[in-house]
Design a protein around this motif. Structure first.
Motif, PDB file in Angstrom:
ATOM      1  N   GLY A 163       0.854  -1.172   0.000  1.00  0.00           N
ATOM      2  CA  GLY A 163       0.000   0.000   0.000  1.00  0.00           C
ATOM      3  C   GLY A 163       0.895   1.228   0.000  1.00  0.00           C
ATOM      4  O   GLY A 163       2.122   1.106   0.027  1.00  0.00           O
ATOM      5  N   CYS A 164       0.306   2.426  -0.025  1.00  0.00           N
ATOM      6  CA  CYS A 164       1.105   3.644  -0.126  1.00  0.00           C
ATOM      7  C   CYS A 164       0.271   4.824   0.363  1.00  0.00           C
ATOM      8  O   CYS A 164      -0.921   4.908   0.065  1.00  0.00           O
ATOM      9  CB  CYS A 164       1.496   3.865  -1.584  1.00  0.00           C
ATOM     10  SG  CYS A 164       2.486   5.335  -1.868  1.00  0.00           S
ATOM     11  N   LEU A 165       0.905   5.748   1.088  1.00  0.00           N
ATOM     12  CA  LEU A 165       0.174   6.919   1.586  1.00  0.00           C
ATOM     13  C   LEU A 165      -0.341   7.809   0.447  1.00  0.00           C
ATOM     14  O   LEU A 165      -1.270   8.577   0.647  1.00  0.00           O
ATOM     15  CB  LEU A 165       1.060   7.737   2.536  1.00  0.00           C
ATOM     16  CG  LEU A 165       1.390   7.061   3.878  1.00  0.00           C
ATOM     17  CD1 LEU A 165       2.369   7.914   4.671  1.00  0.00           C
ATOM     18  CD2 LEU A 165       0.131   6.785   4.688  1.00  0.00           C
ATOM     19  N   SER A 166       0.254   7.665  -0.741  1.00  0.00           N
ATOM     20  CA  SER A 166      -0.218   8.449  -1.884  1.00  0.00           C
ATOM     21  C   SER A 166      -1.380   7.771  -2.605  1.00  0.00           C
ATOM     22  O   SER A 166      -1.941   8.343  -3.551  1.00  0.00           O
ATOM     23  CB  SER A 166       0.926   8.700  -2.870  1.00  0.00           C
ATOM     24  OG  SER A 166       1.887   9.554  -2.287  1.00  0.00           O
ATOM     25  N   GLN A 215      12.663  -0.872  -0.936  1.00  0.00           N
ATOM     26  CA  GLN A 215      12.577  -0.820  -2.404  1.00  0.00           C
ATOM     27  C   GLN A 215      11.396   0.058  -2.849  1.00  0.00           C
ATOM     28  O   GLN A 215      11.508   0.802  -3.832  1.00  0.00           O
ATOM     29  CB  GLN A 215      12.422  -2.240  -2.974  1.00  0.00           C
ATOM     30  CG  GLN A 215      13.703  -3.064  -2.820  1.00  0.00           C
ATOM     31  CD  GLN A 215      13.488  -4.534  -3.194  1.00  0.00           C
ATOM     32  OE1 GLN A 215      13.603  -4.904  -4.340  1.00  0.00           O
ATOM     33  NE2 GLN A 215      13.181  -5.360  -2.200  1.00  0.00           N
ATOM     34  N   HIS A 216      10.279  -0.020  -2.124  1.00  0.00           N
ATOM     35  CA  HIS A 216       9.103   0.809  -2.433  1.00  0.00           C
ATOM     36  C   HIS A 216       9.459   2.297  -2.316  1.00  0.00           C
ATOM     37  O   HIS A 216       9.130   3.097  -3.197  1.00  0.00           O
ATOM     38  CB  HIS A 216       7.979   0.427  -1.458  1.00  0.00           C
ATOM     39  CG  HIS A 216       6.738   1.258  -1.549  1.00  0.00           C
ATOM     40  ND1 HIS A 216       5.512   0.744  -1.891  1.00  0.00           N
ATOM     41  CD2 HIS A 216       6.528   2.597  -1.317  1.00  0.00           C
ATOM     42  CE1 HIS A 216       4.608   1.709  -1.881  1.00  0.00           C
ATOM     43  NE2 HIS A 216       5.186   2.850  -1.534  1.00  0.00           N
ATOM     44  N   GLU A 217      10.186   2.659  -1.236  1.00  0.00           N
ATOM     45  CA  GLU A 217      10.504   4.076  -1.015  1.00  0.00           C
ATOM     46  C   GLU A 217      11.560   4.574  -1.997  1.00  0.00           C
ATOM     47  O   GLU A 217      11.463   5.713  -2.486  1.00  0.00           O
ATOM     48  CB  GLU A 217      10.961   4.308   0.434  1.00  0.00           C
ATOM     49  CG  GLU A 217       9.911   3.996   1.493  1.00  0.00           C
ATOM     50  CD  GLU A 217       8.557   4.645   1.269  1.00  0.00           C
ATOM     51  OE1 GLU A 217       8.482   5.715   0.658  1.00  0.00           O
ATOM     52  OE2 GLU A 217       7.549   4.046   1.701  1.00  0.00           O
ATOM     53  N   ILE A 218      12.564   3.756  -2.314  1.00  0.00           N
ATOM     54  CA  ILE A 218      13.575   4.179  -3.303  1.00  0.00           C
ATOM     55  C   ILE A 218      12.906   4.367  -4.662  1.00  0.00           C
ATOM     56  O   ILE A 218      13.234   5.297  -5.407  1.00  0.00           O
ATOM     57  CB  ILE A 218      14.761   3.191  -3.356  1.00  0.00           C
ATOM     58  CG1 ILE A 218      15.552   3.258  -2.040  1.00  0.00           C
ATOM     59  CG2 ILE A 218      15.686   3.505  -4.544  1.00  0.00           C
ATOM     60  CD1 ILE A 218      16.706   2.264  -1.937  1.00  0.00           C
TER      61      ILE A 218
END
Ligand code: NI
Length: 170
Positions: free
Chosen positions: A91-94, A133-136
């Motif tokens: 998931g992602c805050l965006s 990896q998600h954040e990079i």
């Protein structure tokens, strides 16, 4: 200070962030703001790109899933080694409310600079490897729905459009 988090799709989320040249007080304030913003949104990771600041800075706190791990700030993070594969529902805050299964490396070694300006190496596996990896990816202008089928991505795009127009009308 809590910043507003950009919602996908937003062209700023597709930008390539610039390396941090100097770790100074201004940068440490950004890191503190990013932690504050991430905790306020109840997330486990945030990239500066998501608050519209195109610098290669990431904060992570996966201690809910991995209690032995302290919160981390990664400046100029770079994957220098990767091995294996894993599938994880991300998931992602965006993209509030959206979850999709993404394939990532199972194990990654990441070089970065810490808040004191010291070079570090982090070996990650499992959930931490996914989160890193998600954040990079965010720093390279990639969101997790860029890594699923175009059919799934278009469904997410429709739901996000609805979410944004509902937010505008309330
Ligand atoms: Ni994200």
């Amino acid at each position: 200070m809590v910043h507003e988090i950009l919602l996908w799709p937003d062209e700023r989320l597709a930008e390539n962030a610039a390396p941090v040249a100097q770790v100074d007080e201004e940068l440490r304030t950004l890191v503190a703001d990013m932690f504050e913003t991430m905790y306020a949104a109840e997330g486990v990771g945030l990239a500066a790109t998501q608050i519209g600041i195109l610098k290669r800075v990431v904060v992570l706190d996966v201690s809910a899933k991995c209690p032995e791990l302290k919160p981390l700030a990664l400046i100029n993070p770079r994957v220098v080694h990767q091995k294996g594969n894993q599938l994880f529902e991300e998931g992602c805050l965006s993209l509030p409310g959206e979850f999709e299964t993404v394939e990532r490396s199972a194990c990654v070694h990441v070089e970065f600079v810490d808040e004191q300006g010291n070079p570090q190496v982090l070996q990650c596996e499992g959930f931490l490897a996914v989160a890193v990896q998600h954040e990079i990816d965010h720093l390279d202008g990639i969101v997790f729905v860029d890594r699923v089928s175009s059919l799934k991505r278009e469904l997410v795009r429709k739901r996000m459009k609805r979410l944004k127009s509902n937010a505008k009308n309330t």
